[in-house]
Write a protein that holds these residues in place. Sequence first.
Motif, mmCIF file in Angstrom:
data_model
loop_
_atom_site.group_PDB
_atom_site.id
_atom_site.type_symbol
_atom_site.label_atom_id
_atom_site.label_comp_id
_atom_site.label_asym_id
_atom_site.label_seq_id
_atom_site.Cartn_x
_atom_site.Cartn_y
_atom_site.Cartn_z
ATOM 1 N N SER A 1 0.630 -0.993 0.043
ATOM 2 C CA SER A 1 -0.218 -0.212 -0.269
ATOM 3 C C SER A 1 0.813 0.822 0.093
ATOM 4 C CB SER A 1 -1.118 0.156 1.207
ATOM 5 O OG SER A 1 -0.290 0.176 2.315
ATOM 6 N N GLU B 1 1.519 1.675 -2.864
ATOM 7 C CA GLU B 1 0.316 2.433 -4.601
ATOM 8 C C GLU B 1 -0.041 4.083 -4.112
ATOM 9 O OE1 GLU B 1 -2.981 -1.429 -4.419
ATOM 10 O OE2 GLU B 1 -2.549 -0.465 -2.176
ATOM 11 N N ALA C 1 -5.595 -2.633 4.655
ATOM 12 C CA ALA C 1 -5.031 -3.256 2.962
ATOM 13 C C ALA C 1 -5.034 -4.528 2.666
ATOM 14 C CB ALA C 1 -3.271 -2.882 2.701
ATOM 15 N N HIS D 1 -7.664 -5.480 -0.511
ATOM 16 C CA HIS D 1 -6.906 -6.345 -1.268
ATOM 17 C C HIS D 1 -7.875 -7.841 -1.985
ATOM 18 C CE1 HIS D 1 -2.525 -4.044 -2.028
ATOM 19 N NE2 HIS D 1 -3.097 -2.976 -2.191
#
Length: 731
Positions: free
Chosen positions: A657, A660, A702, A706
Amino acid sequence: MTSISANLRLVDFDNVAPDTLQNQVISAIDTVNAFLDNMSANNDSNNGSTDINAEQALADIMTFDHINLALDRSWGILSHLNSVMSNDEIRHVHHELLPKLSAYGTRVGQHQPLFSRYQTIVNDTAFFAALEPARARAIELALRSFELSGVALPKAEQEKFAAIQSELSTLSATFSDHILDATQAYALPLIQEQLAGLTESGLALLADAGEQYKARELASGVLTQVEIDALPAPYYVASLNIPVYLAVMTHADDRNLRETLYRAYVTRASEFDKHTNAKGGSLNNAEIMSQILQLRAQKAKLLGFDNYAEVSLSTKMADSVMEVETFLRDLAEQATPAAKQDLAQLQKYAQDYGITELQPWDSAYIAEKVKQSEFSLSQEEIRPYFPLPKVISGLFAIVERLYGIKVQEHSKSVSRWHDEVSFYQLFDADDNLLGGFYFDLFARSGKRGGAWMSGFQSRYMYSEQDHEQLPVCFMVGNFTPALDGKPSLLTHNEVLTLFHEFGHGLHHLLTQVTVGDVAGVNGVEWDAVELPSQFMENWAWDAEGIALISSHVETGEPLPKDKLAALLAVKNFQSGMQTLRQIEFALFDLLIHAHTPALDYDGILATLNAVRDDIAIMQTPDYNRFANGFSHIFAGGYAAGYYSYKWAELLSADAFSKFEEEGVFNPITGKAFRETILSVGGSFPAKTNFENFRGRSANIDALLRHSGFDNVKNVDAANTESNAQTTREVI
């Protein structure tokens, strides 16, 4: 062409023989035992006192570590060959040495003079504080290992501990043998009507299995050459090797065939398996499983633990059985709404194919139909876009962008154990050699199933003898081989597996630690060791990453936008059911090892059924003997630790993350991950490494995102936050 560095210390596989390796192992054990004998004699001459200072103690420890290299190498080669090129000769030598290795390991773990040297270093607080972190960590872990080896036990109990260790090593090897033998003993010749629905690549696999079947039957004298010549060509045979098994379970229209193969697979090495081993004995693992649990329980009791699960967790990030069980059950609660939606979707589609009651042998088949209908995606349609050479070159391009490292193939320059094996050297941005690795990626006879990374040789330096070695590892898979003149074409699941194992490989190869015991994956807590591997899978789901690893085998075109969109859309397809399945395995593993007294085989099955009642949402046939083939916990290192996959998945998702947030290919973030996670190995606790990278403790958000669980309807938001908070505190 770059030459092969002597510091890689590569194995001459063309000239290794089982009996030579056996002699090398015995010689290495004798050498180390002589060193320990001398240490004991010196100790005795000083009336039981080492009478040495911390600096001398450290010198002795480093000498001991260096002498052990020869044993690590010779045994490592033999163990590797037993996994990838097993035959009767290799297996015999390997198994004959197990008691000797076990006795040696126990002696080291209970050797009081050696133990006292570690204590001397720690007790000299000023000296210990001045050590480099890696050396200090290695000493701390060694002291814990001594305690878990029974160093503090009375002599009689030490001998009992040694006997338990020896028997466990033999039982685990036999368990693994039974699985391999049962898998390879099964062959089901097929008639034309049973082939409906199978793909072109699937038929090629079955035809290749047919050729192997004919060769075996001829060699064993079951069939004559005349009888073999009379068989149709191509001759299609279903086997239990994973590529063949999955080809049938995913695509075969014949439901009876799918059920037949499913039954054969889930009853391997059980009372329902009628195959025998080379000596004519049963392959049933039932009694072995019970014996393993009993011996582990005895070992735990000797060490002062209530059960073996506590022994296992004493070396992991998680603190207690309750903590792990809470983590797993909380995650199951999060996943169940999504899993029920997954099952409802499969059941709805099953009706269209005349299946009124969905069974386990229908799941993969119907799931493939759903993918084709809902996402316009078929694994077979995208397989041509993932030829192995392109996937490998794209993988190397990805890690070059992330970490500034470069890979060069040198397969022709080195000795290998099989023609299909390839070898590579890894360099940093300044062309400094970092290490080397082998790929052995295809299924074949004599090779155990699954995929793994073996950290054969650690980064290590011993200045006293001007000795330096760079890390070398073996990355092994069981992918679909090259067929019909085309390179191996991977499913996306196989792509993920390759990325996963390469993540392990990078953890091993990118270490900057030169203390072998904590270099690379060594010394890393077992429930954190899957972090780099699961983390690497993210780039096989990223659109930019997929562009680098895809190219149609015939046209060269990248994966088209519509197929890319479908592939990304299908990422969380069935993730609820898959998560529950992993939790089922993990909870079963935890509970059988936490149970006192140790369970017999009936108790093992009863525990598995109870876990399924709690966790699973789909019925499992009574004859299913999954546990009899659960090599991870009965023949591998995951006993009371299978939960590590989900635990590390939480860490992985949270780590990714950060990418990201800052850019999936952000080299600064990549450098930070390399420096805080990959380079430091086990030289610091995994929790410290993670927090150094992420800047905080891990949380579950996360992972839920996900997995697609945060989008599932009917999940109470407050309950989600409550459970997430519980897990944050756990991790």
